[in-house]
Scaffold this motif. Structure first.
Motif, PDB file in Angstrom:
ATOM      1  N   THR A   1      51.492  54.046   9.273  1.00 36.12           N
ATOM      2  CA  THR A   1      52.660  54.101   8.393  1.00 36.12           C
ATOM      3  C   THR A   1      53.486  52.837   8.565  1.00 36.12           C
ATOM      4  OG1 THR A   1      52.738  56.519   8.531  1.00 36.12           O
ATOM      5  CG2 THR A   1      54.744  55.395   7.805  1.00 36.12           C
TER       6      THR A   1
ATOM      7  N   SER B   1      51.150  59.018  -5.871  1.00 31.55           N
ATOM      8  CA  SER B   1      52.011  60.086  -6.364  1.00 31.55           C
ATOM      9  C   SER B   1      52.203  59.931  -7.873  1.00 31.55           C
ATOM     10  CB  SER B   1      53.369  60.013  -5.658  1.00 31.55           C
ATOM     11  OG  SER B   1      54.333  60.775  -6.350  1.00 31.55           O
TER      12      SER B   1
ATOM     13  N   ASP C   1      59.079  54.359   3.742  1.00 28.79           N
ATOM     14  CA  ASP C   1      60.134  54.169   2.743  1.00 28.79           C
ATOM     15  C   ASP C   1      59.702  54.820   1.440  1.00 28.79           C
ATOM     16  OD1 ASP C   1      61.853  53.104   0.700  1.00 28.79           O
ATOM     17  OD2 ASP C   1      62.350  51.435   2.025  1.00 28.79           O
ATOM     18  N   PRO C   2      60.425  55.832   0.942  1.00 30.22           N
ATOM     19  CA  PRO C   2      59.991  56.531  -0.274  1.00 30.22           C
ATOM     20  C   PRO C   2      60.088  55.675  -1.533  1.00 30.22           C
ATOM     21  CG  PRO C   2      62.167  57.289   0.386  1.00 30.22           C
ATOM     22  CD  PRO C   2      61.667  56.413   1.495  1.00 30.22           C
ATOM     23  N   ASP C   3      60.871  54.603  -1.501  1.00 29.34           N
ATOM     24  CA  ASP C   3      61.038  53.753  -2.681  1.00 29.34           C
ATOM     25  C   ASP C   3      60.105  52.549  -2.699  1.00 29.34           C
ATOM     26  OD1 ASP C   3      63.134  55.276  -3.805  1.00 29.34           O
ATOM     27  OD2 ASP C   3      64.587  54.299  -2.476  1.00 29.34           O
TER      28      ASP C   3
ATOM     29  N   ASN D   1      55.988  59.360  -8.388  1.00 25.13           N
ATOM     30  CA  ASN D   1      56.787  58.424  -7.591  1.00 25.13           C
ATOM     31  C   ASN D   1      56.017  57.179  -7.163  1.00 25.13           C
ATOM     32  OD1 ASN D   1      59.170  60.144  -7.436  1.00 25.13           O
ATOM     33  ND2 ASN D   1      57.939  61.473  -6.133  1.00 25.13           N
TER      34      ASN D   1
ATOM     35  N   ASP E   1      49.844  64.583   0.038  1.00 26.55           N
ATOM     36  CA  ASP E   1      49.572  64.527   1.473  1.00 26.55           C
ATOM     37  C   ASP E   1      48.358  65.371   1.837  1.00 26.55           C
ATOM     38  OD1 ASP E   1      51.764  62.861   1.843  1.00 26.55           O
ATOM     39  OD2 ASP E   1      53.122  64.521   2.290  1.00 26.55           O
TER      40      ASP E   1
ATOM     41  N   ARG F   1      53.308  56.072  -2.376  1.00 27.58           N
ATOM     42  CA  ARG F   1      54.576  56.512  -2.947  1.00 27.58           C
ATOM     43  C   ARG F   1      55.477  55.288  -3.035  1.00 27.58           C
ATOM     44  NH1 ARG F   1      53.647  61.206   0.397  1.00 27.58           N
ATOM     45  NH2 ARG F   1      53.584  63.114  -0.868  1.00 27.58           N
ATOM     46  N   GLY F   2      56.282  55.218  -4.077  1.00 28.43           N
ATOM     47  CA  GLY F   2      57.170  54.079  -4.224  1.00 28.43           C
ATOM     48  C   GLY F   2      56.492  52.914  -4.902  1.00 28.43           C
TER      49      GLY F   2
ATOM     50  N   ASP G   1      52.916  64.777  -6.606  1.00 28.80           N
ATOM     51  CA  ASP G   1      53.503  64.380  -5.322  1.00 28.80           C
ATOM     52  C   ASP G   1      53.423  65.500  -4.289  1.00 28.80           C
ATOM     53  OD1 ASP G   1      55.340  62.125  -4.073  1.00 28.80           O
ATOM     54  OD2 ASP G   1      56.211  64.051  -3.511  1.00 28.80           O
TER      55      ASP G   1
ATOM     56  N   ASP H   1      50.180  54.484   4.653  1.00 31.58           N
ATOM     57  CA  ASP H   1      51.276  54.887   3.777  1.00 31.58           C
ATOM     58  C   ASP H   1      52.548  54.176   4.234  1.00 31.58           C
ATOM     59  OD1 ASP H   1      52.070  56.281   6.037  1.00 31.58           O
ATOM     60  OD2 ASP H   1      52.087  58.247   5.086  1.00 31.58           O
TER      61      ASP H   1
END
Length: 279
Positions: A20, A129, A59-61, A132, A194, A109-110, A190, A56
């Motif tokens: 990550t 996602s 940071d979600p953005d 996202n 996972d 994601r992001g 989303d 991955d």
């Protein structure tokens, strides 16, 4: 796994390594990230390491928004440590990632733009996602072609017309369009991403290593670009990113909040389209 990394948290679960990225404030690809990637790629190139690696972002953005354009010489110097001064480029580092004796999966994601997208393209599989995820190659909108593999991979995956659309427009692609074009393997809801990726990774991680790696090597022999063209793309990027047009456009982007967590980075495709024209 024995090493620890400043910007990559790793966790081994059976034969699957989860890696990550966490490089605040927005996961820019700078010298620290590249240094850690060089170390991780070297570690994963050894025998008897994880059979599957899932990448991955914390940071979600932002998965990786792009390189840190204020630190090009610094991250390039770190990339050289993967193979020597003649291969001082992200493109050649990412190619080494494509060749490691493990299956690599990117879970997106992001936003993954520029070299962030090119990192994903260097992985063996990409799952995103549906709600996202954003992909983009913004380089032409800045003033240079991509230099770390996008032109080679996207042409092979998307075909000539769609690759040109992706590269020349510097537009943002959502996950559904990216899936339809072939930029990613699948767009997954989303809430299911996972579990889907973990299940796929565990399934392959339970298969015999020799079969996995032999099959990957055979596909690589057909599909990976030759090192010479990767080096040529990198050299052209290094040349033009320092050119007057690119410098003017990046200066304007910085005035608007480039490389910070604001609307310019969140909607970079739109921001590039709104910059004044230059020759």
């Amino acid at each position: 796994m024995t090493a620890s990394y400043q910007t990559i948290a790793t966790r081994l679960d059976g034969n699957v390594l989860f890696a990550t990225f966490h490089a605040p404030p927005i996961n820019l690809i700078g010298p620290e990230v590249v240094r850690d990637l060089v170390g991780l790629v070297k570690e994963l190139s050894q025998p008897a390491t994880a059979r599957v690696v899932v990448f991955d972002s914390a940071d979600p953005d932002f998965f990786f928004p792009h390189v840190d354009l204020t630190k090009v010489p610094e991250y390039t110097a770190e990339a050289a440590k993967a193979g020597g001064p003649g291969d001082a480029s992200l493109g050649m580092l990412f190619r080494k990632l494509s060749e490691i004796p493990a299956v690599t999966i990117a879970k997106l994601r992001g936003r993954a733009r520029g070299a962030g997208s090119e990192f994903l393209l260097a992985c063996d599989m990409r799952f995103a996602s549906r709600e996202n995820a954003v992909l983009c190659q913004p380089e032409v909108g800045i003033g240079t072609p991509p230099g770390a593999g996008a032109m080679q991979h996207l042409t092979r995956l998307l075909g000539r017309g769609r690759a040109l659309e992706a590269v020349l427009t510097s537009a943002d692609f959502d996950a559904e369009l990216a899936e339809r074009y072939g930029w990613i393997n699948r767009a997954v809801p989303d809430s299911e991403l996972d579990e889907f990726v973990s299940g796929l990774a565990t399934r392959m991680g339970n298969f015999p290593r020799d079969g996995l790696i032999a099959a990957k090597a055979a596909v690589n022999a057909i599909s990976l670009p030759p090192p010479a063209v990767v080096r040529a793309d990198a050299a052209l990027f290094q040349q033009l990113v320092r050119g007057e047009a690119a410098q003017q456009r990046t200066a304007e982007l910085f005035k608007r909040g480039f490389q910070t967590r604001g609307r310019t980075e969140l909607d970079l495709g739109d921001a590039l389209g709104g910059l004044p024209a230059v020759d």
